[in-house]
Design an enzyme around this catalytic site. Structure first.
Site, PDB file in Angstrom:
ATOM      1  N   ASP A 192      50.765  39.750  21.318  1.00 55.55           N
ATOM      2  CA  ASP A 192      50.293  39.741  19.929  1.00 55.55           C
ATOM      3  C   ASP A 192      50.035  38.290  19.536  1.00 55.55           C
ATOM      4  O   ASP A 192      50.144  37.383  20.368  1.00 55.55           O
ATOM      5  CB  ASP A 192      51.311  40.415  18.988  1.00 55.55           C
ATOM      6  CG  ASP A 192      50.605  41.129  17.829  1.00 55.55           C
ATOM      7  OD1 ASP A 192      49.834  40.469  17.106  1.00 55.55           O
ATOM      8  OD2 ASP A 192      50.818  42.346  17.660  1.00 55.55           O
ATOM      9  N   HIS A 266      44.515  40.490  17.374  1.00 56.66           N
ATOM     10  CA  HIS A 266      45.930  40.192  17.633  1.00 56.66           C
ATOM     11  C   HIS A 266      46.104  39.371  18.912  1.00 56.66           C
ATOM     12  O   HIS A 266      47.031  39.604  19.688  1.00 56.66           O
ATOM     13  CB  HIS A 266      46.749  41.486  17.705  1.00 56.66           C
ATOM     14  CG  HIS A 266      47.000  42.094  16.355  1.00 56.66           C
ATOM     15  ND1 HIS A 266      47.939  41.592  15.478  1.00 56.66           N
ATOM     16  CD2 HIS A 266      46.415  43.133  15.712  1.00 56.66           C
ATOM     17  CE1 HIS A 266      47.928  42.316  14.361  1.00 56.66           C
ATOM     18  NE2 HIS A 266      47.006  43.248  14.473  1.00 56.66           N
ATOM     19  N   GLU A 332      43.197  46.381  13.652  1.00 61.76           N
ATOM     20  CA  GLU A 332      43.109  45.275  12.688  1.00 61.76           C
ATOM     21  C   GLU A 332      42.270  44.102  13.195  1.00 61.76           C
ATOM     22  O   GLU A 332      42.691  42.951  13.146  1.00 61.76           O
ATOM     23  CB  GLU A 332      44.526  44.794  12.327  1.00 61.76           C
ATOM     24  CG  GLU A 332      45.361  45.894  11.709  1.00 61.76           C
ATOM     25  CD  GLU A 332      46.762  45.443  11.312  1.00 61.76           C
ATOM     26  OE1 GLU A 332      47.154  45.720  10.185  1.00 61.76           O
ATOM     27  OE2 GLU A 332      47.466  44.836  12.138  1.00 61.76           O
TER      28      GLU A 332
HETATM   29  C1  ACM Z   1      49.472  48.544  13.641  1.00 64.70           C
HETATM   30  O1  ACM Z   1      50.489  48.822  12.978  1.00 64.70           O
HETATM   31  N1  ACM Z   1      48.748  47.490  13.335  1.00 64.70           N
HETATM   32  C2  ACM Z   1      49.035  49.369  14.750  1.00 64.70           C
END
Ligand code: ACM
Ligand code: ZN
Length: 766
Positions: A192, A266, A332
């Site tokens: 991440d 991410h 995201e």
């Molecule tokens: C997430 O909670 N962004 C998958």
């Protein structure tokens, strides 16, 4: 005479009841019959199984090491003793590849299953009847007959090791807890923005650079790019050797590890190590927390060497992990750097793509092709639906269930993992009594009541729901004790959701069995939450009247309450039935067990009464299923929303006007109509442009009273505003309120140009 005959009957009945009470298996088996007596595991016991089978030999070792751990007894294998525990693999109908038959008599325990998996699950059932730690107690397994198999194939728990690192030993302890409750999938969130945690031989900087960041202390939300200087001392990673050992350990316990390598978003940590991966290709530091405007977290989609990198990474990942599924993230994605990148735009034009969503879809489809070429399956978060789903993708639905429903209707497999109620980083009890969590409110009971198959999929699409998974994001969780606290006991509720037949689920019975598991956790030093000690207050409306129900999930909890403003006490009013609310009051309540007040805080709920309270609301556009508060009448339940938990008490409308009509039941003289609205900029919730108030005698012909324009600037992060019309007294029976939706989110907003949400909590009429 009579006594002599009756006594043995009573005795045996109570013995039977005792025996039954000792069986507290979670998840509850499909069928379980207890009989009198026990099988005692002692030095006269041996194991019996086909020693030519390597998998059974490993399972036997797993069994003997547990028995040895709790008793010091070393069970021999395939040696004649007076009592045996036998593992049989043989073709058995009904129970599938994970199910088992377990028969315990005083002389023998027999486990029958189609595979080693079933054998190991039977062992877990046996372990739950034995002590959790080393004691001097006799090892007694109650005589019983069990037939058991899971409802779902994917029984998942996720752990984020990027936001905080957890050592290989802690990961194994996590796996132990999953295994104990027959979960079978460990979703390992390995990369991440704030840290890359898996050794990749071809790219050493992923571990020498991307695995480390400055140590900024405990508060996640206060971290920002302004203070990311400092030596990168916080972090860690797993070597490939350690990963192989963890995979072996998990396999022994029937757990498949699904690795997640996040892309295209991410990815700030990887970019910090290898700046060529981003659109700007500029060096950037590692992220230490969550709020960064000027650090990119997205791989460049227009640069082929990015795909070379990712394919090389995935190749090593697939060489390590035998899992059929490889998770590629996909959530995201901030696409602004693609919009400003010549290479990304050139690719978009060359492929004739309409927008950046389609670029994302191109990215994911290209990765899927690679994964499929290695005979694996790709799974991603539900954003992978945007711009078109990759042909064979499995979708993990986290932003509610809608992505999962859409994917299942397209005949794609789905894992349900909706934020509500399956994000275990969210609060499980009154936030004022809890360690800081990532917002939300997901109680044990909410998890227990969850059904992975939504109504929309009940006719023919159930087969696409692989199961349910809970996620443990660790922004605010840095220790094993805290991780256990967030996970337990909610994972036990999830285990029953995923395993037990729907018709066998029973909250009260689960809660009773849970007490036994709390004791085991206590004995073995596992941390757990006692649950939400503060009672929950919920309104409901019936026949135009408002009521409050009080609920506690605490076993044997009683609720005492009051409405006169003073704090309730165990000598006060005991709650038994819904309380009618007929004036503006503040209801207060506490949880009491055996005369002891358990709740650390007094539950409080104020109700405001007006002429609309308790009346039915009819909407022209439907309220979102994800933001439907506590039912259809949230706008007249007398309860005002707050900006701390937006899933409570607010009705949400996505991109559509709120048009609500209320029938007051009879003609009333009125002078004020008001509606409460919310703005939550980062959640795409904006004030309506204006609110129009109308009245009518017949519910058909409406007369406008007033239109009130919004005055809250669009860049305000959080605001609650009542739009109010005051007017000279009028007679009316029907009220219509129209709140006009903002069609384009403002410039600079991540969803610029897209429809905003409208949130409203209450319509008040005086
Ligand atoms: C997430 O909670 N962004 C998958
Ligand atoms: Zn680019």
């Amino acid at each position: 005479m009579v006594r002599i005959i009756l006594l043995p009957v009573i005795l045996s009945l109570s013995l039977f009841t005792n025996a039954q009470q000792e069986i507290n298996i979670i998840p509850k088996p499909v069928s379980l019959q207890v009989s009198e007596g026990n099988f005692v595991i002692d030095h006269n016991t041996s194991l019996k199984y086909d020693a030519n089978r390597k998998d059974l030999k490993a399972a036997a070792m797993f069994f003997t090491s547990y028995i040895n751990h709790i008793s010091g007894i070393s069970l021999p294998a395939n040696i004649h003793k007076s009592k045996s525990i036998e593992f049989r693999i043989q073709k058995t109908g009904e129970i599938g590849d994970e199910g088992y038959l377990l028969k315990v008599t005083q002389d023998a325990i027999t486990i029958t299953a189609n595979t080693k998996k079933g054998v190991v699950y039977a062992m877990q059932t046996i372990f739950q009847t034995l002590p959790a730690i080393r004691t001097n107690a006799v090892l007694q397994v109650p005589c019983m007959q069990v037939k058991d198999f899971p409802r779902f194939r994917w029984r998942g728990m996720h752990l984020d090791v990027s936001r905080h690192f957890f050592s290989p030993e802690l990961v194994k302890e996590y796996i132990d807890l999953l295994a104990m409750y027959k979960m079978n999938t460990f979703h390992w969130h390995l990369t991440d923005d704030q840290g890359w945690r898996i050794e990749i031989k071809k790219y050493p900087k992923l571990t020498s650079v991307a695995a480390w960041r400055p140590d900024e202390g405990p508060s996640w939300v206060s971290r920002s790019e302004k203070n990311i200087s400092g030596p990168p001392t916080y972090g860690g990673y797993y070597t490939q050797t350690q990963i192989k050992e963890i995979i072996r350990y998990a396999e022994e316990r029937n757990i498949t590890i699904v690795p997640e390598i996040e892309m295209p978003g991410h990815s700030a940590a990887a970019i910090a190590a290898y700046p060529f991966l981003s659109c700007s290709q500029q060096p950037q530091p590692a992220m230490t927390g969550g709020n960064y405007a000027n650090i990119t977290s997205v791989y460049c989609v227009g640069n082929d060497s990015v795909f070379t990198f990712l394919e090389n990474v995935l190749t090593e990942v697939m060489e390590l992990f035998p899992s059929k599924y490889i998770h590629i993230g996909g959530d995201e994605v901030d696409k602004t750097s693609w919009e400003n990148c010549a290479k990304c735009q050139a690719l978009k034009n060359k492929l004739g793509l309409k927008n950046e969503d389609e670029l994302q879809s191109y990215f994911i489809k290209r990765i899927e092709k690679f994964i499929v070429s290695k005979h694996r399956k790709m799974i991603g978060w539900d954003e992978i639906l945007e711009g078109g789903l990759a042909p064979e993708a499995t979708v993990m639905s986290w932003r509610g269930e809608s992505g999962g429903i859409a994917a299942a209707k397209m005949k794609h497999d789905v894992v349900m993992s909706p934020g509500k109620p399956l994000y275990f980083d969210h609060y499980q009890a009154d936030p004022s009594t809890e360690p800081v969590a990532f917002g939300g409110f997901n109680t044990l009971k909410m998890v227990y009541d969850y059904d992975p198959v939504p109504k929309e999929l009940e006719n023919g699409y159930e087969q696409y729901i692989l199961g349910a998974q809970a996620n443990l994001w660790t922004e605010n969780i840095s220790t094993a004790l805290h991780a256990e606290y967030m996970m337990l006991p909610r994972m036990l509720a999830l285990a029953e959701v995923d395993w037990t037949p729907k018709e066998e689920k029973d909250w009260n019975n689960f809660n009773e069995r849970l007490q036994y598991h709390f004791k085991r956790f206590g004995q073995s030093g596992v941390n757990y939450s006692p649950g939400n000690l503060t009672p929950e207050i919920k309104p409901f409306i019936q026949n135009g009247k408002l009521y409050a129900t009080l609920f506690t999930e605490i076993y044997n909890g009683r609720i005492y309450y009051g409405t006169d403003g003073s704090d309730p006490s165990p000598s006060g009013k005991l709650y038994t039935n819904p309380i009618q609310i007929d004036s503006s009051v503040t209801l207060k309540a506490i949880t009491v067990v055996n005369g002891r007040v358990l709740s650390k805080t007094v539950a409080q709920q104020s109700f405001v009464m007006d002429k609309a309270t308790g009346k039915n609301v009819v909407y022209a556009n439907p309220v979102s299923r994800n933001y439907s508060a506590d039912g259809p009448n949230a706008l007249t339940d007398g309860i005002r929303g707050t900006d701390s938990d937006i899933s409570k008490y607010w009705h949400g409308f996505e991109g559509k006007d709120l048009i609500a009509t209320i029938d007051l039941g009879k003609e009333e003289t009125i002078h004020t109509i008001s509606i409460g609205c919310l703005q939550h900029y980062r959640d795409w919730i904006m004030m309506p442009l204006w609110v129009k108030f109308e009245i009518s005698d017949d519910g058909e012909n409406f007369k406008e009273i007033k239109t009130v324009n919004n005055t809250v600037p669009s860049n305000v992060q959080s605001s609650i505003k009542d739009f109010t019309a005051d007017f000279p007294e009028q007679k009316a029976r029907y009220i219509r309120v129209t709140a006009k939706a903002l069609v384009g989110l403002p410039k600079g907003h991540p969803g610029e140009g897209k429809p905003a949400w409208i949130f409203a909590d209450e319509i008040m009429v005086y």
